[in-house]
Motif scaffolding. Structure first.
Motif, PDB file in Angstrom:
ATOM      1  N   LYS A 116       2.444  -4.358   3.802  1.00  0.00           N
ATOM      2  CA  LYS A 116       3.722  -3.553   3.737  1.00  0.00           C
ATOM      3  C   LYS A 116       3.377  -2.130   3.186  1.00  0.00           C
ATOM      4  CE  LYS A 116       6.406  -7.712   2.227  1.00  0.00           C
ATOM      5  NZ  LYS A 116       6.762  -7.890   3.728  1.00  0.00           N
ATOM      6  N   CYS A 117       3.780  -1.218   4.067  1.00  0.00           N
ATOM      7  CA  CYS A 117       3.324   0.385   3.696  1.00  0.00           C
ATOM      8  C   CYS A 117       4.721   0.796   3.043  1.00  0.00           C
ATOM      9  CB  CYS A 117       3.315   0.836   5.125  1.00  0.00           C
ATOM     10  SG  CYS A 117       1.849   0.199   5.775  1.00  0.00           S
ATOM     11  N   PHE A 118       4.328   1.832   2.144  1.00  0.00           N
ATOM     12  CA  PHE A 118       5.313   2.619   1.307  1.00  0.00           C
ATOM     13  C   PHE A 118       4.933   4.068   1.162  1.00  0.00           C
ATOM     14  CE2 PHE A 118       5.295  -1.723  -0.133  1.00  0.00           C
ATOM     15  CZ  PHE A 118       6.779  -1.996  -0.414  1.00  0.00           C
ATOM     16  N   THR A 175       0.955  -1.074  -0.107  1.00  0.00           N
ATOM     17  CA  THR A 175      -0.089   0.087  -0.047  1.00  0.00           C
ATOM     18  C   THR A 175       0.737   1.322  -0.020  1.00  0.00           C
ATOM     19  OG1 THR A 175      -1.745   1.111   0.988  1.00  0.00           O
ATOM     20  CG2 THR A 175      -0.247   0.029   2.436  1.00  0.00           C
ATOM     21  N   ILE A 176       0.457   2.383  -0.716  1.00  0.00           N
ATOM     22  CA  ILE A 176       1.232   3.438  -0.913  1.00  0.00           C
ATOM     23  C   ILE A 176       0.447   4.577  -0.514  1.00  0.00           C
ATOM     24  CG2 ILE A 176       2.193   5.202  -2.696  1.00  0.00           C
ATOM     25  CD1 ILE A 176       2.493   2.969  -4.728  1.00  0.00           C
ATOM     26  N   GLU A 177       1.168   5.471   0.359  1.00  0.00           N
ATOM     27  CA  GLU A 177       0.587   6.852   0.822  1.00  0.00           C
ATOM     28  C   GLU A 177       1.591   7.979   0.560  1.00  0.00           C
ATOM     29  OE1 GLU A 177      -1.487   9.442   1.980  1.00  0.00           O
ATOM     30  OE2 GLU A 177      -2.219   7.690   2.540  1.00  0.00           O
ATOM     31  N   ARG A 178       0.749   8.916  -0.168  1.00  0.00           N
ATOM     32  CA  ARG A 178       1.804  10.071  -0.558  1.00  0.00           C
ATOM     33  C   ARG A 178       1.942  11.092   0.489  1.00  0.00           C
ATOM     34  NH1 ARG A 178      -0.881  14.987  -1.997  1.00  0.00           N
ATOM     35  NH2 ARG A 178       0.663  15.573  -3.386  1.00  0.00           N
ATOM     36  N   GLN A 179       0.957  11.078   1.579  1.00  0.00           N
ATOM     37  CA  GLN A 179       1.116  11.961   2.633  1.00  0.00           C
ATOM     38  C   GLN A 179       2.067  11.570   3.800  1.00  0.00           C
ATOM     39  OE1 GLN A 179      -0.729  15.030   2.776  1.00  0.00           O
ATOM     40  NE2 GLN A 179      -2.313  14.855   1.481  1.00  0.00           N
ATOM     41  N   ASP A 220       3.566   8.190   8.287  1.00  0.00           N
ATOM     42  CA  ASP A 220       4.437   8.221   9.711  1.00  0.00           C
ATOM     43  C   ASP A 220       3.385   7.872  10.935  1.00  0.00           C
ATOM     44  OD1 ASP A 220       6.781   9.064   8.636  1.00  0.00           O
ATOM     45  OD2 ASP A 220       6.874  11.107   9.082  1.00  0.00           O
ATOM     46  N   THR A 221       2.183   8.408  10.913  1.00  0.00           N
ATOM     47  CA  THR A 221       1.096   8.132  12.030  1.00  0.00           C
ATOM     48  C   THR A 221       1.137   6.825  11.706  1.00  0.00           C
ATOM     49  OG1 THR A 221       0.211  10.242  11.932  1.00  0.00           O
ATOM     50  CG2 THR A 221      -1.200   8.434  12.629  1.00  0.00           C
ATOM     51  N   ASN A 222       0.707   5.938  10.520  1.00  0.00           N
ATOM     52  CA  ASN A 222       0.661   4.673  10.192  1.00  0.00           C
ATOM     53  C   ASN A 222       1.589   3.703  10.931  1.00  0.00           C
ATOM     54  OD1 ASN A 222      -2.184   5.111   9.420  1.00  0.00           O
ATOM     55  ND2 ASN A 222      -1.428   4.970   7.235  1.00  0.00           N
ATOM     56  N   LYS A 223       2.733   4.129  10.883  1.00  0.00           N
ATOM     57  CA  LYS A 223       3.960   3.269  11.382  1.00  0.00           C
ATOM     58  C   LYS A 223       3.686   2.978  12.835  1.00  0.00           C
ATOM     59  CE  LYS A 223       7.604   5.789   9.745  1.00  0.00           C
ATOM     60  NZ  LYS A 223       8.724   6.113   9.203  1.00  0.00           N
TER      61      LYS A 223
END
Length: 218
Positions: free
Chosen positions: A134-136, A110-114, A119-122
């Motif tokens: 897996k987050c990107f 999953t890709i987040e541009r913000q 960082d909050t999701n981490k």
């Protein structure tokens, strides 16, 4: 702050939500079961705790929203997720949709541009339940060519067109579900990649999403 306690009241509200989704035409039992299993209030500020299971979108900051449960269920049902599918999600947001996909047994990229949302999701403890996510941090229009090809691709924002780089990263025989702009609303499309240079399009209902933007926001 998020409330990470799942009470009998929350479970009861989820039961009611699942019944509403059935009444609205969601028939895939695996999708309904995933929504039944995942505490949606975990993904929202505790201020929304009492209304977290209403079938509507809520703000999560940075101009983004957690999608309406019906929209999540509708897109997921169209995607026809099978266990061990490799799924690319564009627009992580709150991570609710990613967790629904992971609950179905998919490997989710999953890709987040913000950057702030990324960082909050981490630090979001509930995601540890799903080592298959897996987050990107990146530009959704670019996808993740290093990890391609994907069995399925899900776009959770309003796209002005079908991004060609994402089509390239879809397996032959794979499915992409994407809302495409039609004025003030978006038409949900399902794209099937039938060969290296040909796709089949199916058109479904109208929805309302935040726009899919290019680039990254630090």
């Amino acid at each position: 702050m998020r409330n990470l306690e799942d009470t009998y009241r929350h479970k009861g509200l989820r039961n009611q939500l699942v019944q509403q989704l059935k009444q609205k035409g969601i028939t895939n039992e695996a999708v309904l079961n995933a929504i039944q299993q995942i505490p949606r209030h975990f993904f929202l500020d505790s201020a929304f705790d009492k209304i977290a299971y209403e079938d509507r979108a809520f703000p999560i900051g940075e101009g983004q929203t957690i999608s309406q449960p019906y929209t999540v269920a509708y897109q997921t049902q169209l995607l026809q997720v099978a266990k061990s599918d490799k799924v690319l999600e564009i627009g992580t947001g709150s991570m609710y949709q990613a967790c629904v996909l992971a609950e179905l047994g998919a490997w989710v990229y999953t890709i987040e541009r913000q950057k702030k949302i990324f960082d909050t999701n981490k630090t979001f403890a509930f995601k540890n339940k799903y080592p298959n996510i897996k987050c990107f941090f990146g530009d959704g229009y670019e996808g993740l060519p290093t990890f391609a090809p994907f069995d399925k691709i899900l776009i959770t924002a309003a796209a002005p067109f079908i991004p060609p780089k994402l089509v390239e990263q879809l397996k032959i025989g794979g499915l992409m579900v994407i809302p495409i702009n039609e004025g003030n609303s978006q038409r949900m499309l399902r794209i099937t990649k039938v060969s290296a240079d040909a796709c089949k399009e199916e058109s479904f209902d109208l929805f309302s999403f935040v726009p899919m933007l290019t680039g990254k926001k630090l």
